[in-house]
Design a protein around this motif. Structure first.
Motif, PDB file in Angstrom:
ATOM      1  N   ALA A 104     -56.053 -13.019 -11.761  1.00 61.32           N
ATOM      2  CA  ALA A 104     -55.239 -12.820 -10.284  1.00 61.32           C
ATOM      3  C   ALA A 104     -55.572 -13.406  -9.239  1.00 61.32           C
ATOM      4  CB  ALA A 104     -55.374 -11.132 -10.534  1.00 61.32           C
ATOM      5  N   ARG A 112     -51.363 -14.193 -16.333  1.00 66.90           N
ATOM      6  CA  ARG A 112     -52.519 -13.747 -15.589  1.00 66.90           C
ATOM      7  C   ARG A 112     -53.154 -12.996 -17.228  1.00 66.90           C
ATOM      8  NH1 ARG A 112     -52.214 -14.727 -11.495  1.00 66.90           N
ATOM      9  NH2 ARG A 112     -50.523 -14.789 -10.036  1.00 66.90           N
ATOM     10  N   ALA A 115     -54.056  -8.335 -18.108  1.00 71.54           N
ATOM     11  CA  ALA A 115     -53.302  -7.932 -17.375  1.00 71.54           C
ATOM     12  C   ALA A 115     -53.849  -6.526 -17.954  1.00 71.54           C
ATOM     13  CB  ALA A 115     -51.910  -8.296 -17.171  1.00 71.54           C
ATOM     14  N   ARG A 143     -55.940  -1.460 -14.560  1.00 69.78           N
ATOM     15  CA  ARG A 143     -55.544  -2.267 -16.291  1.00 69.78           C
ATOM     16  C   ARG A 143     -55.874  -1.928 -16.929  1.00 69.78           C
ATOM     17  NH1 ARG A 143     -58.101  -6.421 -12.300  1.00 69.78           N
ATOM     18  NH2 ARG A 143     -56.701  -7.902 -11.205  1.00 69.78           N
ATOM     19  N   ILE A 348     -47.537  -2.873 -18.210  1.00 68.09           N
ATOM     20  CA  ILE A 348     -47.888  -4.601 -17.306  1.00 68.09           C
ATOM     21  C   ILE A 348     -46.462  -4.731 -16.696  1.00 68.09           C
ATOM     22  CG2 ILE A 348     -50.058  -4.662 -18.470  1.00 68.09           C
ATOM     23  CD1 ILE A 348     -49.009  -7.109 -19.902  1.00 68.09           C
ATOM     24  N   HIS A 350     -44.837  -4.422 -14.274  1.00 69.81           N
ATOM     25  CA  HIS A 350     -45.241  -4.004 -12.492  1.00 69.81           C
ATOM     26  C   HIS A 350     -45.854  -5.414 -12.388  1.00 69.81           C
ATOM     27  CE1 HIS A 350     -48.676  -1.710 -13.758  1.00 69.81           C
ATOM     28  NE2 HIS A 350     -49.086  -1.801 -12.790  1.00 69.81           N
ATOM     29  N   THR A 351     -46.908  -5.647 -12.959  1.00 66.56           N
ATOM     30  CA  THR A 351     -47.950  -6.535 -12.652  1.00 66.56           C
ATOM     31  C   THR A 351     -47.325  -8.285 -12.286  1.00 66.56           C
ATOM     32  OG1 THR A 351     -49.194  -7.573 -15.052  1.00 66.56           O
ATOM     33  CG2 THR A 351     -49.905  -5.586 -12.805  1.00 66.56           C
ATOM     34  N   SER A 356     -40.497  -6.945 -13.399  1.00 62.57           N
ATOM     35  CA  SER A 356     -40.466  -6.422 -12.477  1.00 62.57           C
ATOM     36  C   SER A 356     -39.539  -5.469 -12.553  1.00 62.57           C
ATOM     37  CB  SER A 356     -41.233  -7.173 -11.173  1.00 62.57           C
ATOM     38  OG  SER A 356     -40.076  -7.434 -10.232  1.00 62.57           O
TER      39      SER A 356
END
Length: 359
Positions: A104, A112, A115, A143, A348, A350-351, A356
């Motif tokens: 990250a 990623r 994640a 996480r 995940i 949103h990461t 998103s």
């Protein structure tokens, strides 16, 4: 084997891989080694750099798929030696969270790794598993997404080999069910790994806990080695009936992969004997198509199960085989099978900036 990457722009979230250091353990196992141990011996030390190399992330010269992120799956690695038995698995999550933080940082591009993190807790602890899960959540620093307590068992210990020691009927035992009930209060995922003859155990568990999200690993692990060698054709209908029954439980999803493990015998020889993606796709088609037909494209996700599946294929060839198997799917269905289902299941999205906007 090197192949041209198919559909290189298709985004992928790999929902199942491991990290470990098995070098201190391998000398203790008898030779000739069990095929599973042969499969992983070439990746006995599998860390962030090894995963990056297999994926091809950050290497402009390596043929690579567009892997946005991965989910780590527990494998008994890096347990904390200085903690009580129940809390030892927290060490694995602490280690993997460090790998995730490394990725990250942005030093390695947009990819990623880890994640999402799926750890282990001993559900036979009953209510006493609650502080363990709380410690795992804290160690994951946002996480940590769930646990796996593998139930894979066979009457013949040579089928699984020496690393695996789950008791018979684990998922139906009173102690496990008590721990599962306590765990279910956290709203996390549960990954179930059993062998094909045990699929009824997952069905019973899913029916008993209809509000708990369960992910069936490795297409239910059809068996084609050891005493099961040559039996895949005769056990296929039994496997398919079990998959269809489990798919009737809306709380269960399935991972499309793991078929390159030595246990499955697809291919029979390994590791890394150079099978091409078309050959692998032909071997796996009846199983992958059955799973997608049963679960639909919204409750299925392709997985690498790396480095275990190095038995059958390199990472690029593995995903090429999956893309061949999904060639008849629509663009939206492919995006779900390769990316968004995994991101949603393990929370995940949103990461990842590209995802998103997922609900």
């Amino acid at each position: 084997m090197t192949e041209t990457i198919l559909e290189p722009d298709l985004p992928i979230v790999d929902p199942h891989h491991h990290l470990w250091d098995l070098r201190p353990l391998l000398p203790a196992f008898p030779t000739p080694r069990h095929p599973f141990l042969e499969a992983i011996a070439g990746a006995a030390y599998y860390d962030f750099d090894a995963l990056r190399a297999d994926i091809g992330a950050g290497s402009p010269d390596a043929p690579s798929h567009r892997v946005l992120a991965t989910v780590f799956m527990e494998c008994g690695a890096y347990y904390a030696a200085d903690r009580e038995q129940a809390m030892k698995p927290v060490g694995e999550v602490e280690y993997v969270n460090g790998v995730a933080a490394q990725g990250a940082s942005g030093l390695y591009g947009e990819y990623r790794p880890c994640a999402g993190i799926v750890g282990h807790a001993d559900l036979t602890l009953g209510d006493a598993v609650t502080p363990v899960v709380e410690a795992l959540i804290a160690a994951g620093n946002g996480r940590f997404k769930g646990i796996r307590h593998a139930g894979a068992w066979d009457a013949d210990p040579e089928v699984l080999g020496p690393p695996f020691h789950a008791p018979e009927g684990l998922y139906g035992s009173d102690a496990f069910r008590a721990g599962f009930s306590a765990f279910s209060q956290f709203g996390l995922t549960f990954d179930a790994w059993v062998l094909e003859p045990q699929l009824g155990d997952v069905l019973a568990l899913a029916r008993a806990f209809p509000d708990q999200a369960i992910v069936l690993d490795h297409c239910g692990t059809p068996l084609g080695m050891g005493k099961y060698a040559g039996t895949l054709p005769e056990t296929f209908e039994r496997w398919r009936a079990s998959i269809r029954a489990i798919a009737e439980c809306p709380n269960v999803s399935v991972k499309l992969g793991g078929l390159a493990m030595s246990f499955c015998g697809m291919p029979e020889d390994g590791p890394a004997k150079g099978c091409g993606s078309q050959e692998l796709a032909d071997l796996w088609r009846p199983y992958i198509e059955t799973c997608i037909e049963a679960f639909g494209t919204e409750r299925a996700m392709f997985e690498s199960n790396y480095p275990v599946d190095r038995w059958g294929a390199s990472y690029p060839v593995l995903w090429n085989a999956f893309k061949r198997l999904a060639s008849g799917a629509s663009a939206q269905e492919k995006r779900a099978l390769f990316c968004t289902n995994a991101a949603r299941t393990y929370d995940i999205a949103h990461t990842l900036p590209e995802l998103s906007d997922l609900p």
